[in-house]
Design a protein around this motif. Structure first.
Motif, short mmCIF file in Angstrom:
data_model
loop_
_atom_site.label_atom_id
_atom_site.label_comp_id
_atom_site.label_asym_id
_atom_site.label_seq_id
_atom_site.Cartn_x
_atom_site.Cartn_y
_atom_site.Cartn_z
N ALA A 29 -1.11 -14.31 21.43
CA ALA A 29 -1.19 -12.91 21.86
C ALA A 29 -1.21 -12.80 23.38
CB ALA A 29 -2.42 -12.25 21.26
N LEU A 41 2.27 -13.20 24.70
CA LEU A 41 3.04 -11.97 24.50
C LEU A 41 2.64 -10.88 25.49
CD1 LEU A 41 2.98 -11.72 20.61
CD2 LEU A 41 5.00 -12.08 22.03
N LEU A 84 -0.30 -9.13 25.13
CA LEU A 84 -0.97 -8.10 24.34
C LEU A 84 -2.49 -8.20 24.42
CD1 LEU A 84 1.28 -8.17 21.15
CD2 LEU A 84 1.29 -6.48 22.99
N THR A 103 -3.90 -4.71 30.47
CA THR A 103 -3.10 -5.77 29.88
C THR A 103 -1.95 -6.09 30.82
OG1 THR A 103 -1.79 -4.17 28.66
CG2 THR A 103 -3.64 -5.16 27.50
N ALA A 152 7.02 -8.55 22.23
CA ALA A 152 5.89 -7.66 22.49
C ALA A 152 6.29 -6.21 22.25
CB ALA A 152 5.37 -7.86 23.90
N THR A 153 7.50 -5.86 22.67
CA THR A 153 7.99 -4.50 22.44
C THR A 153 8.13 -4.23 20.95
OG1 THR A 153 9.17 -4.59 24.54
CG2 THR A 153 9.85 -2.89 22.98
N ARG A 194 4.74 -3.59 19.54
CA ARG A 194 4.24 -2.27 19.92
C ARG A 194 4.92 -1.17 19.09
NH1 ARG A 194 3.74 -4.57 25.28
NH2 ARG A 194 1.58 -4.34 25.96
N THR A 249 -1.47 -0.89 21.80
CA THR A 249 -1.60 -2.28 22.26
C THR A 249 -2.59 -3.04 21.40
OG1 THR A 249 -1.03 -1.61 24.51
CG2 THR A 249 -2.12 -3.73 24.24
N ALA A 262 -0.92 -3.70 18.09
CA ALA A 262 0.13 -4.72 18.29
C ALA A 262 -0.50 -6.10 18.40
CB ALA A 262 0.95 -4.39 19.52
N HIS A 263 -1.65 -6.19 19.06
CA HIS A 263 -2.38 -7.46 19.17
C HIS A 263 -2.79 -7.94 17.78
CE1 HIS A 263 -6.09 -9.86 20.04
NE2 HIS A 263 -5.26 -10.40 20.91
N ALA A 272 0.26 -9.20 15.97
CA ALA A 272 0.67 -10.50 16.49
C ALA A 272 -0.19 -11.62 15.91
CB ALA A 272 0.59 -10.51 18.01
#
Length: 161
Positions: free
Chosen positions: A38, A41, A43, A59, A67-68, A71, A102, A105-106, A109
């Protein structure tokens, strides 16, 4: 191809899964843990501390397609009736939309890392399960705070009518 179905995770469709796998590959041995993954990335929250004082918690802004994709997958969970959707909505009410995206997303991931590294499958417990666990954590914290202050909590039965 990867041995696991990443599309089992809510918010990740076929195109997102392909973009993530094409960007990071299938070899997860490059990262010792999900936290390292993570962080790679971009994140993870950064903590710039000097002299015991926190200077910055933003971040990192790293330009990466993976990463996009994470998200965008997190943003797609806004109306989902899954545990991840409930997590996103709770974070959004607490932190605001950009930070919640974010944070979610973390979480996504870390799930993808675990699935690819260990070959495990994702099982969604649902929104009700997430809310139940949240209530239990809040109640446990409240009981501990009351105990520390010398009080006891007793539940109050309300009449439904």
């Amino acid at each position: 191809m990867s041995g696991v179905d990443l599309t089992d995770i809510d918010g990740i469709d076929e195109n997102t899964a392909l973009k993530i796998v094409s960007e990071i590959g299938l070899d997860m041995s490059r990262w010792p843990s999900a936290k390292h993954f993570a962080s790679w990335l971009g994140l993870c929250p950064g903590t710039k501390i000097s002299g015991g004082k926190v200077l910055n918690r933003k971040t990192k802004r790293l330009p990466g397609a993976a990463a996009t994709a994470f998200r965008l997958a997190a943003y797609a969970l806004a109306n989902s009736k899954s545990a991840l959707g409930a997590y996103y909505r709770r974070m959004r009410s607490k932190l605001g939309a950009p930070k919640a995206i974010t944070a979610t997303a973390h979480k996504l991931a870390r799930l993808v890392y675990s699935m690819l590294k260990h070959g495990s499958q994702y099982v969604d417990e649902g929104q009700e399960y997430f809310e139940q666990r949240y209530r239990e954590r809040v109640l446990k914290t409240l009981k501990q705070k009351a105990k520390d202050m010398g009080f006891t909590l007793t539940p109050v039965e309300t009449a439904v009518g």
